[in-house]
Design an enzyme around this catalytic site. Structure first.
Site, mmCIF file in Angstrom:
data_model
loop_
_atom_site.group_PDB
_atom_site.id
_atom_site.type_symbol
_atom_site.label_atom_id
_atom_site.label_comp_id
_atom_site.label_asym_id
_atom_site.label_seq_id
_atom_site.Cartn_x
_atom_site.Cartn_y
_atom_site.Cartn_z
ATOM 1 N N CYS A 1 -3.182 0.704 7.768
ATOM 2 C CA CYS A 1 -2.020 0.014 7.214
ATOM 3 C C CYS A 1 -2.251 -1.483 7.052
ATOM 4 O O CYS A 1 -2.569 -2.175 7.998
ATOM 5 C CB CYS A 1 -0.845 0.245 8.145
ATOM 6 S SG CYS A 1 0.566 -0.734 7.713
ATOM 7 N N GLU B 1 0.831 -1.209 0.000
ATOM 8 C CA GLU B 1 0.000 0.000 0.000
ATOM 9 C C GLU B 1 0.864 1.257 0.000
ATOM 10 O O GLU B 1 1.900 1.306 0.662
ATOM 11 C CB GLU B 1 -0.884 0.007 1.254
ATOM 12 C CG GLU B 1 -1.867 -1.139 1.256
ATOM 13 C CD GLU B 1 -2.689 -1.234 2.521
ATOM 14 O OE1 GLU B 1 -3.211 -2.326 2.796
ATOM 15 O OE2 GLU B 1 -2.809 -0.222 3.245
HETATM 16 C C1 LIG Z 1 2.639 0.888 9.726
HETATM 17 S S1 LIG Z 1 3.971 1.486 10.658
HETATM 18 C C2 LIG Z 1 5.306 1.466 9.465
HETATM 19 C C3 LIG Z 1 6.586 2.055 9.959
HETATM 20 C C4 LIG Z 1 7.266 1.323 11.093
HETATM 21 N N1 LIG Z 1 7.173 -0.071 10.999
HETATM 22 C C5 LIG Z 1 6.725 1.815 12.426
HETATM 23 O O1 LIG Z 1 6.092 1.038 13.118
HETATM 24 O O2 LIG Z 1 6.983 2.987 12.736
HETATM 25 C C6 LIG Z 1 3.625 3.240 10.762
HETATM 26 C C7 LIG Z 1 2.750 3.634 11.894
HETATM 27 O O3 LIG Z 1 1.442 3.052 11.717
HETATM 28 C C8 LIG Z 1 0.926 2.809 12.984
HETATM 29 N N2 LIG Z 1 -0.175 1.829 12.948
HETATM 30 C C9 LIG Z 1 -0.108 0.526 12.653
HETATM 31 N N3 LIG Z 1 -1.313 -0.038 12.748
HETATM 32 C C10 LIG Z 1 -2.161 0.938 13.120
HETATM 33 C C11 LIG Z 1 -3.576 0.982 13.374
HETATM 34 N N4 LIG Z 1 -4.326 -0.100 13.270
HETATM 35 N N5 LIG Z 1 -4.110 2.170 13.738
HETATM 36 C C12 LIG Z 1 -3.349 3.292 13.834
HETATM 37 N N6 LIG Z 1 -2.023 3.311 13.600
HETATM 38 C C13 LIG Z 1 -1.443 2.145 13.242
HETATM 39 C C14 LIG Z 1 2.113 2.297 13.744
HETATM 40 O O4 LIG Z 1 1.902 2.404 15.114
HETATM 41 C C15 LIG Z 1 3.233 3.173 13.252
HETATM 42 O O5 LIG Z 1 3.430 4.284 14.088
HETATM 43 S S1 SF4 Z 2 3.386 -1.045 13.187
HETATM 44 FE FE1 SF4 Z 2 4.660 -2.787 13.832
HETATM 45 S S2 SF4 Z 2 3.944 -4.550 12.622
HETATM 46 FE FE2 SF4 Z 2 3.115 -2.677 11.666
HETATM 47 S S3 SF4 Z 2 4.600 -2.168 10.107
HETATM 48 FE FE3 SF4 Z 2 5.242 -0.980 11.934
HETATM 49 S S4 SF4 Z 2 6.653 -2.349 13.011
HETATM 50 FE FE4 SF4 Z 2 5.603 -3.615 11.490
#
Ligand SMILES: C[S@@+](CC[C@H](N)C(=O)[O-])C[C@H]1O[C@@H](n2cnc3c(N)ncnc32)[C@H](O)[C@@H]1O
Ligand code: SF4
Length: 351
Positions: free
Chosen positions: A323, A89
């Site tokens: 995400c 995505e």
């Molecule tokens: C998808 S992660 C990708 C980057 C990296 N892995 C990180 O965790 O910072 C980016 C942000 O999306 C947030 N995130 C993941 N799942 C989420 C959800 N269901 N609702 C809100 N934020 C979410 C994570 O907490 C993170 O701060």
């Molecule tokens: S929120 Fe956690 S599981 Fe999701 S992409 Fe970031 S590190 Fe990976």
């Protein structure tokens, strides 16, 4: 594909550094590969020109649009198909931003994140990361790129840093407008300061309690939140950009007054912004987001403690596509057995 493979292909066709640079600049800015000169036939050697059409096709195939899901807030979530049929995505954000993915899946396995549910499926090559920007730029102006899509950038450092370097040079994106988002890893603090292009840093903290963090982020490196803040602060001071702390707000889990006090203690006097992001529901994970009033009260308390705090919405929430959710939905639709379960699950229903 990696950017280095692209460079090698050009060199093999006889490209000199000036030709290579122009092709990479044209590509990252979503222009035809031989643009930038009035008479490309005089600038490029004939074998390089001859190689460009096939290369153009290959670069297009790196990231193709499978579907687009516009949100009411001006964002649009893109489901992007890679050359091998895997999907990731990207999100077109309001105000010329773009969120890109760095991995298919993720090994950290955060308890609240759809992407983490199936573990890591594969790394994205640096060219596949840049190709998401090119795809977006073909649709819309992009001046900021955040590495906050699927995947943990620290687990794919070489590819992510190569993509950052190209985007911050030939891609023309301001260095502080490239945002590396991570759960925190010693490799991040070692490698980021060494780059020609130093991105801004977003640190996904989520709690000030080490024990709770180990539960919520089960395979993140076990670095104490206080140490993460210290390491981040050094980076903020050396680059001159504030750290953006990310805090996915989970009702009854990390929205207490104790956490407010913990944040106030850890971030007092730090060059930082705290982003509170209400949880975007993923069915079956067992979390809920706090009420708007509770989230606003938490932001206010942090302000009163002198912590610069922003209460944010994750983009495209109205299309129910946090995400990893678009990708999961697309996979469910391909699998009839899972489609029946999806019909009962609002998160997995097709648009
Ligand atoms: C998808 S992660 C990708 C980057 C990296 N892995 C990180 O965790 O910072 C980016 C942000 O999306 C947030 N995130 C993941 N799942 C989420 C959800 N269901 N609702 C809100 N934020 C979410 C994570 O907490 C993170 O701060
Ligand atoms: S929120 Fe956690 S599981 Fe999701 S992409 Fe970031 S590190 Fe990976």
């Amino acid at each position: 594909m990696r950017i280095e493979h692209l460079r090698q292909r050009l060199r093999a066709a006889g490209a000199k550094p000036c030709h290579e640079q122009l092709v990479l600049r044209s590509w990252t800015q979503a222009r035809p590969l031989d643009s930038g000169r009035d008479r490309p036939e005089d600038f490029f050697p004939a074998p390089v020109r001859a190689a460009l059409p096939a290369l153009t096709d290959e670069l297009h195939a790196l990231a193709r649009l499978r579907s687009e899901h516009p949100g009411e807030d001006g964002s649009a979530r893109l489901l992007v198909e890679l050359a091998d049929g895997q999907t990731v995505e990207s999100v077109l954000l309001p105000r010329d931003g773009l969120c890109v993915s760095t991995q298919v899946g993720c090994a950290v396995g955060c308890a609240f994140c759809m992407t983490g549910r199936d573990g890591l499926l594969r790394q994205l090559g640096s060219a596949e990361i840049v190709a998401q920007v090119v795809l977006a730029r073909a649709r819309r102006f992009v001046k900021k790129v955040v590495f906050m899509g699927m995947g943990e950038p620290a687990h794919n450092m070489d590819n992510v840093l190569d993509a950052i370097e190209l985007l911050g040079t030939e891609g023309g994106i301001g260095h502080k407008n490239l945002v590396f988002s991570t759960v925190g890893d010693h490799r991040v603090f070692e490698r980021l300061p060494l780059g020609i292009v130093k991105p801004a840093l977003a640190l996904s903290l989520h709690t000030t309690r080490a024990d709770l963090r180990a539960e919520l982020l089960p395979r993140a490196p076990r670095i104490d939140p206080a140490e993460l803040v210290e390491l981040s602060e050094q980076y903020a001071r050396s680059t001159g950009y504030p750290i953006q702390y990310q805090w996915t707000l989970l009702a009854g889990v990390n929205d207490s007054d104790e956490e407010v006090d913990g944040i106030a203690r850890l971030l007092a006097g730090k060059y930082a912004v705290m982003n509170l992001i209400p949880y975007n529901a993923v069915s079956g994970l067992g979390f809920t987001r706090p009420t708007r009033e509770h989230a606003e009260a938490m932001a206010l308390k942090l302000h009163q403690h002198g912590i610069l705090t922003k209460l944010r919405q994750s983009a495209g929430q109205d299309v129910d596509a946090g995400c990893g959710q678009l990708r999961a939905r697309a996979i469910v639709l391909k699998s009839p057995a899972r489609s029946a379960r999806a019909a009962a699950s609002p998160d997995l229903r097709p648009n």
